[in-house]
Design a protein around this motif. Sequence first.
Motif, mmCIF file in Angstrom:
data_model
loop_
_atom_site.group_PDB
_atom_site.id
_atom_site.type_symbol
_atom_site.label_atom_id
_atom_site.label_comp_id
_atom_site.label_asym_id
_atom_site.label_seq_id
_atom_site.Cartn_x
_atom_site.Cartn_y
_atom_site.Cartn_z
ATOM 1 N N TYR A 65 23.067 -14.601 73.971
ATOM 2 C CA TYR A 65 22.540 -13.481 74.641
ATOM 3 C C TYR A 65 21.614 -13.563 75.810
ATOM 4 O O TYR A 65 20.566 -14.400 75.705
ATOM 5 C CB TYR A 65 21.749 -12.669 73.416
ATOM 6 N N ASP A 66 21.692 -12.792 76.947
ATOM 7 C CA ASP A 66 20.829 -12.974 77.966
ATOM 8 C C ASP A 66 20.385 -11.521 78.207
ATOM 9 O O ASP A 66 21.480 -10.592 78.883
ATOM 10 C CB ASP A 66 21.681 -13.609 79.352
ATOM 11 N N PRO A 67 18.986 -11.245 78.210
ATOM 12 C CA PRO A 67 18.581 -9.941 78.654
ATOM 13 C C PRO A 67 19.123 -9.425 79.845
ATOM 14 O O PRO A 67 19.220 -8.230 80.394
ATOM 15 C CB PRO A 67 16.940 -10.062 78.217
ATOM 16 N N ASN A 68 18.911 -10.340 80.917
ATOM 17 C CA ASN A 68 19.291 -9.900 82.082
ATOM 18 C C ASN A 68 20.722 -9.555 82.423
ATOM 19 O O ASN A 68 21.114 -8.749 83.479
ATOM 20 C CB ASN A 68 19.177 -11.229 83.185
ATOM 21 N N VAL A 69 21.645 -10.077 81.582
ATOM 22 C CA VAL A 69 22.878 -9.377 81.436
ATOM 23 C C VAL A 69 22.809 -7.787 81.332
ATOM 24 O O VAL A 69 23.632 -7.311 82.102
ATOM 25 C CB VAL A 69 24.070 -10.356 80.517
ATOM 26 N N THR A 70 22.330 -7.584 80.131
ATOM 27 C CA THR A 70 22.280 -6.155 79.893
ATOM 28 C C THR A 70 21.375 -5.450 81.148
ATOM 29 O O THR A 70 22.145 -4.296 81.545
ATOM 30 C CB THR A 70 21.194 -6.010 78.641
ATOM 31 N N ALA A 71 20.760 -6.219 81.533
ATOM 32 C CA ALA A 71 19.836 -5.133 82.629
ATOM 33 C C ALA A 71 20.770 -5.057 83.843
ATOM 34 O O ALA A 71 20.904 -3.901 84.564
ATOM 35 C CB ALA A 71 18.644 -6.180 82.952
ATOM 36 N N GLU A 72 21.544 -6.020 84.160
ATOM 37 C CA GLU A 72 22.639 -5.948 85.234
ATOM 38 C C GLU A 72 23.420 -4.829 85.167
ATOM 39 O O GLU A 72 23.786 -4.169 86.103
ATOM 40 C CB GLU A 72 22.935 -7.209 85.449
ATOM 41 N N ILE A 73 24.008 -4.634 83.810
ATOM 42 C CA ILE A 73 25.048 -3.757 83.310
ATOM 43 C C ILE A 73 24.412 -2.358 83.659
ATOM 44 O O ILE A 73 25.000 -1.468 84.132
ATOM 45 C CB ILE A 73 25.556 -3.934 82.102
ATOM 46 N N LEU A 74 22.979 -2.403 83.167
ATOM 47 C CA LEU A 74 22.339 -0.934 83.218
ATOM 48 C C LEU A 74 22.394 -0.671 84.667
ATOM 49 O O LEU A 74 22.192 0.710 85.042
ATOM 50 C CB LEU A 74 20.958 -1.123 82.512
ATOM 51 N N SER A 75 21.957 -1.407 85.398
ATOM 52 C CA SER A 75 21.950 -1.143 86.850
ATOM 53 C C SER A 75 23.119 -0.513 87.635
ATOM 54 O O SER A 75 22.947 0.088 88.597
ATOM 55 C CB SER A 75 21.540 -2.464 87.912
ATOM 56 N N LEU A 309 10.321 -8.065 73.914
ATOM 57 C CA LEU A 309 9.589 -8.054 74.916
ATOM 58 C C LEU A 309 10.219 -8.355 76.190
ATOM 59 O O LEU A 309 10.247 -7.648 77.329
ATOM 60 C CB LEU A 309 8.033 -8.584 75.057
ATOM 61 N N GLU A 310 10.747 -9.450 76.330
ATOM 62 C CA GLU A 310 11.564 -10.141 77.312
ATOM 63 C C GLU A 310 12.604 -9.039 77.801
ATOM 64 O O GLU A 310 12.958 -8.962 78.968
ATOM 65 C CB GLU A 310 12.138 -11.551 77.080
ATOM 66 N N LYS A 311 13.038 -8.838 76.788
ATOM 67 C CA LYS A 311 14.603 -7.806 77.082
ATOM 68 C C LYS A 311 14.141 -6.463 77.737
ATOM 69 O O LYS A 311 14.790 -5.959 78.857
ATOM 70 C CB LYS A 311 15.464 -7.633 75.647
#
Length: 386
Positions: A65-75, A309-311
């Motif tokens: 699980y990488d929180p940056n992947v979720t963030a990228e999808i949300l972008s 928090l990081e997520k």
Amino acid sequence: MMGKKLMAVLFGLLMLAMPLTVGQVSAASETTVILVSDNAADKAIAEYLANLTGAVLVTTTWGTYDPNVTAEILSYAPDQVIIIGGPEAVVEQYVTDLEDYNITVYRWFGSNRYETDLAVIGNASKLFGIKFNATVVVAGNDSLAIQTALRLALQNGAMILYVNQSTNVSRIMEKFQVKEMVMVQSKASEKVMEKVARELRTCNCNAKEVQANVTAEQVETIMEQVRERFMAIEEIANLTNSTQLREQVREMLQLMEQVNQSLQKGNVSEAYLLALKLQVKTEFTLKEARMELHMAMEKNGKLALEMELEKIEAQLKILEKAGVNVSSVQVILNKVSEAIKAGNYSVARVLLKDAKKALHELYMANRELMRENSCTCHDHGKSGRH
């Protein structure tokens, strides 16, 4: 040695063997993201689908699980996300993240890469109305041959069919007819493809054969992926202080050194086989690492809060990058960080819930702005992560 009798057969098989999909996806949505792991087989069919449909492709490291992947999808502010691969490959946390933002999520998968292949082709045929002109057959564990198969499939409007020693080609040929077929192999998959060719000869069927030659550069590309996985495993080993994971890290380092030595000696085929072994080993170890991390988070309240928090911080940065004023949420996150440092974990949990709610409200209010920003910052139809 395989001739021009083969496509309707395999396409018919795909439709018969297709696993059920979760829900019914709307093809009319403005933005679709395809999320897939870096598993060579799953990623190739995801790349194929993205190329055909114009969907955005995002890749995550297998089993992590990488929180940056979720963030990228949300972008991309997607209407829907299609996950290719099961929950061991693309972890369920991504589904939870996305559904929290009211994004429709579908997972297309089977019990292994072969069934996942069938599920994707069957579901994509229904959803996007894709029709295939030919079939490219390749061993599902031969990463470089798969890349060659992908190029051929895109050039010829063909579907990719993964095979292994258990594939019953004779049974397929007894029931269906095929218009055109290409077999792709490297030295790593010769035995599998020889079996396929033998079975085809028993029914007087032929197909074109393509040899994928392995180069040192291609092996190095696989090793780049292996090193990314290795770093994820090493990070979890350090976080959890797991003796077992540290032993796995040592074993992988030895294998990586063997690959380097083989390349230095010019034994490219040997290096490739070792690299494939490392791909498999990293997947097994990542599965183990995920369980270790889960247990560590259950025991360590601070670690769980820091990861949450990081997520949220990763998601907040995406909104900020799109021009959204995120100061109100940032104030809450600063308080969360202070509470964690002070050991006030119950306070931190309450504040995290407040931050998450405020973040979701900001996202929903600025979703169109996010989408407009993604159109200028991203190239749709191509992978955001490689």
